[in-house]
Write an enzyme that holds these catalytic residues in place. Structure first.
Site, PDB file in Angstrom:
ATOM      1  N   LYS A   1       0.853  -1.200   0.000  1.00  0.00           N
ATOM      2  CA  LYS A   1       0.000   0.000   0.000  1.00  0.00           C
ATOM      3  C   LYS A   1       0.880   1.239   0.000  1.00  0.00           C
ATOM      4  O   LYS A   1       1.753   1.393   0.856  1.00  0.00           O
ATOM      5  CB  LYS A   1      -0.842   0.036   1.272  1.00  0.00           C
ATOM      6  CG  LYS A   1      -2.208  -0.597   1.130  1.00  0.00           C
ATOM      7  CD  LYS A   1      -2.860  -0.698   2.482  1.00  0.00           C
ATOM      8  CE  LYS A   1      -3.967   0.294   2.642  1.00  0.00           C
ATOM      9  NZ  LYS A   1      -4.670   0.090   3.944  1.00  0.00           N
TER      10      LYS A   1
HETATM   11  C1  E4P Z   1      -8.072   0.267   4.430  1.00  0.00           C
HETATM   12  O1  E4P Z   1      -7.323   0.002   3.517  1.00  0.00           O
HETATM   13  C2  E4P Z   1      -8.060   1.573   5.075  1.00  0.00           C
HETATM   14  O2  E4P Z   1      -6.834   1.835   5.666  1.00  0.00           O
HETATM   15  C3  E4P Z   1      -9.208   1.661   6.075  1.00  0.00           C
HETATM   16  O3  E4P Z   1     -10.388   1.207   5.458  1.00  0.00           O
HETATM   17  C4  E4P Z   1      -9.383   3.048   6.643  1.00  0.00           C
HETATM   18  O4  E4P Z   1     -10.558   3.082   7.407  1.00  0.00           O
HETATM   19  P1  E4P Z   1     -10.887   4.315   8.369  1.00  0.00           P
HETATM   20  O5  E4P Z   1     -11.076   5.527   7.523  1.00  0.00           O
HETATM   21  O6  E4P Z   1     -12.164   3.915   9.061  1.00  0.00           O
HETATM   22  O7  E4P Z   1      -9.727   4.442   9.306  1.00  0.00           O
END
Ligand code: E4P
Length: 219
Positions: A84
């Site tokens: 990522k």
């Molecule tokens: C997933 O890849 C993301 O990091 C996650 O869904 C972020 O979620 P949040 O905005 O609730 O922290």
């Protein structure tokens, strides 16, 4: 549609992997930090729980060159790791290099159609639009999912749309309706999506009627 769990909790991942419904996991610096301990060991354990799943692991370096080297180290952890990288202009050249080297990338923190377009043009594997955080900011996160779906289909890009920051079942429903390729779900949202009160009521009613028959063995 693929379903990922949006958690770094290995007990939860093990529990729900047994349903056969879980196609991957998304971790991030926040959910790894919540779990504590050695994040490398944790990531390797998650990869071994879902050997055929896709496990997103986010870079933590900020300098582009350091981030590039870290991305390669993360990619080498396991064949099912997806790296990522935040959708930031400072990292566009690095993202391009990593794509050229065949590294599977999930571009995270995508908040606009045009950011998504740039990433699709580069040929990344996945883009993660953040529905909940757009709503936190007073914007329509679901509309972005729909725009991205239309854009990817219109130009025939192969990038998958990973609906992220889904905070409730309404977001999950909207992700399904938008045609997103993947939804990553907090465990509580995944669990909520499995149940319906009318199913519970229906089971109770069938059982009550069945008991009236008074048979001890069937069939
Ligand atoms: C997933 O890849 C993301 O990091 C996650 O869904 C972020 O979620 P949040 O905005 O609730 O922290």
């Amino acid at each position: 549609m693929k379903i990922f769990l949006d958690t770094a909790n290995t007990d939860d991942i093990k529990k729900w992997a047994s349903t056969g419904l879980i196609d991957g996991v998304t971790t991030n610096p926040s959910n790894l930090s919540v779990q504590g301990g050695d994040p490398t060991k944790r990531v390797l354990e998650i990869c071994s729980i879902l050997p055929d799943g896709e496990v997103s692991v986010e870079v933590t370096e900020k300098d582009p060159e350091a981030l590039y080297k870290q991305a390669l180290r993360i990619a080498a952890l396991s064949p099912n790791v997806v790296v990522k990288v935040p959708c930031h202009a400072d990292y566009y050249a690095v993202i391009n290099r990593l794509v050229d080297q065949g590294v599977s990338l999930n571009i995270t923190l995508v908040f606009s159609l045009l950011q998504g377009l740039m990433m699709c043009k580069m040929g990344v594997s996945m883009i993660s639009p953040f529905v909940g955080r757009l709503e936190d900011n007073g914007q329509d996160g679901v509309a972005l999912l729909v725009q991205l779906r239309e854009m990817v289909d219109q130009y025939g890009y192969e990038t998958e749309i990973l609906a992220a920051s889904l905070r409730n079942v309404e977001h999950f429903n909207a992700a399904v309706e938008s045609g997103a390729d993947i939804a990553t779900l907090p465990v509580a949202v995944f669990q909520q999506a499995l149940v319906h009160p009318l199913t519970d009521q229906g089971i109770a009613k069938f059982d009550a009627d069945w008991q009236k028959l008074g048979v001890s063995q069937f069939p």
